[in-house]
Enzyme design. Structure first.
Site, PDB file in Angstrom:
ATOM      1  N   ASP A   1       1.232  -9.143   1.608  1.00 20.74           N
ATOM      2  CA  ASP A   1      -0.012  -8.470   1.201  1.00 20.74           C
ATOM      3  C   ASP A   1      -0.917  -9.561   0.640  1.00 20.74           C
ATOM      4  OD1 ASP A   1      -1.929  -6.544  -0.136  1.00 20.74           O
ATOM      5  OD2 ASP A   1      -0.403  -5.103   0.482  1.00 20.74           O
ATOM      6  N   ILE A   2      -2.136  -9.179   0.182  1.00 19.50           N
ATOM      7  CA  ILE A   2      -2.999 -10.212  -0.419  1.00 19.50           C
ATOM      8  C   ILE A   2      -2.631 -10.464  -1.875  1.00 19.50           C
ATOM      9  CG2 ILE A   2      -5.147 -10.391   0.919  1.00 19.50           C
ATOM     10  CD1 ILE A   2      -6.171  -8.004  -0.675  1.00 19.50           C
TER      11      ILE A   2
ATOM     12  N   TYR B   1     -14.364   3.896   9.874  1.00 24.17           N
ATOM     13  CA  TYR B   1     -12.899   3.929   9.996  1.00 24.17           C
ATOM     14  C   TYR B   1     -12.490   4.482  11.368  1.00 24.17           C
ATOM     15  CZ  TYR B   1      -8.077   5.233   8.589  1.00 24.17           C
ATOM     16  OH  TYR B   1      -6.718   5.382   8.482  1.00 24.17           O
TER      17      TYR B   1
ATOM     18  N   GLY C   1       0.817  -1.212   0.000  1.00 27.91           N
ATOM     19  CA  GLY C   1       0.000   0.000   0.000  1.00 27.91           C
ATOM     20  C   GLY C   1       0.853   1.265   0.000  1.00 27.91           C
ATOM     21  N   GLN C   2       0.179   2.392   0.238  1.00 30.75           N
ATOM     22  CA  GLN C   2       0.872   3.695   0.159  1.00 30.75           C
ATOM     23  C   GLN C   2       2.031   3.769   1.150  1.00 30.75           C
ATOM     24  OE1 GLN C   2      -1.193   7.197   1.524  1.00 30.75           O
ATOM     25  NE2 GLN C   2       0.054   8.575   0.290  1.00 30.75           N
TER      26      GLN C   2
ATOM     27  N   LYS D   1     -10.478   2.748  14.400  1.00 28.61           N
ATOM     28  CA  LYS D   1      -9.187   3.264  14.887  1.00 28.61           C
ATOM     29  C   LYS D   1      -9.206   3.463  16.404  1.00 28.61           C
ATOM     30  CE  LYS D   1      -6.655   3.219  11.216  1.00 28.61           C
ATOM     31  NZ  LYS D   1      -5.691   2.116  11.103  1.00 28.61           N
TER      32      LYS D   1
HETATM   33  P1  NAD Z   1      -3.361   1.423   1.548  1.00 31.07           P
HETATM   34  O1  NAD Z   1      -4.830   1.324   1.311  1.00 31.07           O
HETATM   35  O2  NAD Z   1      -2.527   2.181   0.599  1.00 31.07           O
HETATM   36  O3  NAD Z   1      -2.743  -0.048   1.681  1.00 31.07           O
HETATM   37  C1  NAD Z   1      -3.358  -1.081   2.395  1.00 31.07           C
HETATM   38  C2  NAD Z   1      -2.810  -2.406   1.897  1.00 31.07           C
HETATM   39  O4  NAD Z   1      -3.523  -3.450   2.582  1.00 31.07           O
HETATM   40  C3  NAD Z   1      -3.020  -2.642   0.388  1.00 31.07           C
HETATM   41  O5  NAD Z   1      -1.786  -2.947  -0.238  1.00 31.07           O
HETATM   42  C4  NAD Z   1      -3.998  -3.814   0.322  1.00 31.07           C
HETATM   43  O6  NAD Z   1      -3.736  -4.707  -0.773  1.00 31.07           O
HETATM   44  C5  NAD Z   1      -3.735  -4.496   1.656  1.00 31.07           C
HETATM   45  N1  NAD Z   1      -4.859  -5.335   2.068  1.00 31.07           N
HETATM   46  C6  NAD Z   1      -6.186  -5.126   1.885  1.00 31.07           C
HETATM   47  N2  NAD Z   1      -6.888  -6.154   2.384  1.00 31.07           N
HETATM   48  C7  NAD Z   1      -5.999  -7.024   2.912  1.00 31.07           C
HETATM   49  C8  NAD Z   1      -6.113  -8.276   3.563  1.00 31.07           C
HETATM   50  N3  NAD Z   1      -7.300  -8.851   3.796  1.00 31.07           N
HETATM   51  N4  NAD Z   1      -4.980  -8.883   3.977  1.00 31.07           N
HETATM   52  C9  NAD Z   1      -3.765  -8.320   3.750  1.00 31.07           C
HETATM   53  N5  NAD Z   1      -3.592  -7.151   3.115  1.00 31.07           N
HETATM   54  C10 NAD Z   1      -4.703  -6.506   2.711  1.00 31.07           C
HETATM   55  O7  NAD Z   1      -3.178   1.962   3.039  1.00 31.07           O
HETATM   56  P2  NAD Z   1      -1.960   2.821   3.654  1.00 31.07           P
HETATM   57  O8  NAD Z   1      -2.203   4.243   3.312  1.00 31.07           O
HETATM   58  O9  NAD Z   1      -0.663   2.222   3.308  1.00 31.07           O
HETATM   59  O10 NAD Z   1      -2.281   2.667   5.212  1.00 31.07           O
HETATM   60  C11 NAD Z   1      -1.649   1.718   6.062  1.00 31.07           C
HETATM   61  C12 NAD Z   1      -2.109   1.947   7.488  1.00 31.07           C
HETATM   62  O11 NAD Z   1      -1.851   3.305   7.870  1.00 31.07           O
HETATM   63  C13 NAD Z   1      -3.618   1.736   7.716  1.00 31.07           C
HETATM   64  O12 NAD Z   1      -3.820   1.205   9.013  1.00 31.07           O
HETATM   65  C14 NAD Z   1      -4.169   3.135   7.670  1.00 31.07           C
HETATM   66  O13 NAD Z   1      -5.371   3.251   8.388  1.00 31.07           O
HETATM   67  C15 NAD Z   1      -3.048   3.913   8.328  1.00 31.07           C
HETATM   68  N6  NAD Z   1      -3.084   5.350   7.986  1.00 31.07           N
HETATM   69  C16 NAD Z   1      -2.825   5.772   6.718  1.00 31.07           C
HETATM   70  C17 NAD Z   1      -2.890   7.123   6.424  1.00 31.07           C
HETATM   71  C18 NAD Z   1      -2.600   7.643   5.039  1.00 31.07           C
HETATM   72  O14 NAD Z   1      -2.766   8.849   4.798  1.00 31.07           O
HETATM   73  N7  NAD Z   1      -2.151   6.820   4.097  1.00 31.07           N
HETATM   74  C19 NAD Z   1      -3.216   8.056   7.436  1.00 31.07           C
HETATM   75  C20 NAD Z   1      -3.512   7.587   8.710  1.00 31.07           C
HETATM   76  C21 NAD Z   1      -3.410   6.230   8.991  1.00 31.07           C
END
Ligand code: NAD
Length: 312
Positions: free
Chosen positions: A34-35, A138, A11-12, A142
């Site tokens: 990841d999945i 969400y 992910g990001q 959290k």
């Molecule tokens: P994202 O959506 O970019 O990535 C999430 C990843 O989880 C994806 O690669 C997806 O394929 C994977 N995924 C989905 N379902 C799955 C499953 N069942 N099993 C395994 N993997 C699975 O999210 P992100 O931005 O990288 O965020 C990561 C964490 O950081 C999360 O907990 C998010 O809440 C938290 N967060 C992110 C931000 C932000 O701005 N990006 C801000 C606050 C908190």
């Protein structure tokens, strides 16, 4: 030397975190998961669906890790379209990852979010400990997750740690459906078409952070002296408090003809309005010395340069 399993690693955050951790601890000390899987993955990797507890446990045991960084989740805007699925993934995945940490005695990191706050939370200089009554699925996930991580520490002694991330801005991997995604899209559109239509209304302030600061926060917190960590699982961390027009001004310093328009999305606008304008991050600074390096101008300069290079 740590050995780390990262869930949701494509992910990001994860895709940049994997690279950073591998350069810091060594490629074979960091197992991505990841999945799905990329063809050109640069280090050890497992396909793990976090809703399957056995899959997390088996991978952690197989690679003999001492740390889990649990990132797999459904983000704020996406979660609002499929709330039941969000509960299943965000809470089910977290419990499964925590159980593996408990059973194998692993250090544990998972991020919370400014989405954990709600409309009755004080909006300005939001304290570390305050009213938390979020109105999104969400946010509910959290807050529950923060409490669950505290519980695993108090009840089982699991070394759980975490931060409340603001909206994260990066150029490597597109954001995954959060409310602050506009703050990434705006740079791509600035380079491509010199204009951007924002789905968030002018004057709506939210906290943001550039990805290098977000990654440094993880490493710094995980290496911090546990004796000093009073608030383990939900440190407010902050860098930039900005509204869409602040991004416009920062971009215009490099692209003077850049133009910002508005076509507000009521769903994401409502979420944005329920979040703080800016948060008080003094506990993170006092307890483990965190301070962001990038402000809006220095981030904008790097984002525009990197997005330009990508689009050439
Ligand atoms: P994202 O959506 O970019 O990535 C999430 C990843 O989880 C994806 O690669 C997806 O394929 C994977 N995924 C989905 N379902 C799955 C499953 N069942 N099993 C395994 N993997 C699975 O999210 P992100 O931005 O990288 O965020 C990561 C964490 O950081 C999360 O907990 C998010 O809440 C938290 N967060 C992110 C931000 C932000 O701005 N990006 C801000 C606050 C908190």
């Amino acid at each position: 030397m740590k050995k780390i399993l990262v869930t949701g690693a494509l992910g990001q955050i994860g895709s940049e975190l994997l690279r950073k951790l591998r350069s810091y601890y060594g490629t074979h000390h960091v197992i991505g998961s990841d999945i799905w899987q990329k063809e050109d993955e640069e280090g050890p990797f497992e396909i793990i669906d976090v809703t399957d507890e056995k899959a997390i446990y088996n991978a952690a045991k197989k690679h003999n890790v001492d740390t889990i960084m649990h990132l797999a989740a459904l983000l704020s805007a996406k979660a609002e379209t499929v709330p039941q699925l969000a509960w299943h993934l965000n809470m089910g995945g977290l419990v499964n990852a925590l159980e593996t940490a408990r059973e194998l005695d692993l250090q544990f990191f998972t991020p919370s979010s400014i989405g954990a706050f709600g409309p009755t939370t004080p909006k300005k200089n939001t304290p570390q400990e305050t009213i938390m009554r979020p109105t999104t699925m969400y946010g509910v996930n959290k807050v529950a997750g923060e409490l669950l991580c505290d519980y695993y520490f108090y009840r089982y002694g699991v070394d759980t740690r975490g931060v409340r991330y603001p909206g994260l801005i990066s150029h490597m991997t597109p954001p995954g459906g959060g409310t602050t995604d506009y703050a990434v899209e705006i740079y791509y559109e600035a380079i491509k078409s010199k204009q951007y239509t924002s789905y968030i209304e002018a004057g709506t302030y939210m906290d943001m952070m550039y990805m290098p600061d977000a990654l440094n926060a993880i490493i710094k917190l995980m290496e911090a002296d546990p004796e000093k960590l009073e608030h383990r699982n939900a440190y407010n961390i902050a860098a930039i408090s900005a509204a869409p027009e602040d991004f416009e001004r920062a971009i215009q310093k490099h692209i003077p003809e850049f133009e910002l328009k508005f076509d507000v999305d009521p769903v994401r606008q409502k979420i944005a309005e329920s979040w703080p304008d800016n948060i008080d991050a003094s506990a993170a600074e006092e307890e483990w010395g965190f301070k962001a390096e990038y402000d809006l101008d220095s981030m904008t300069k790097e984002m525009l340069t990197n997005v330009q290079m990508k689009q050439n």
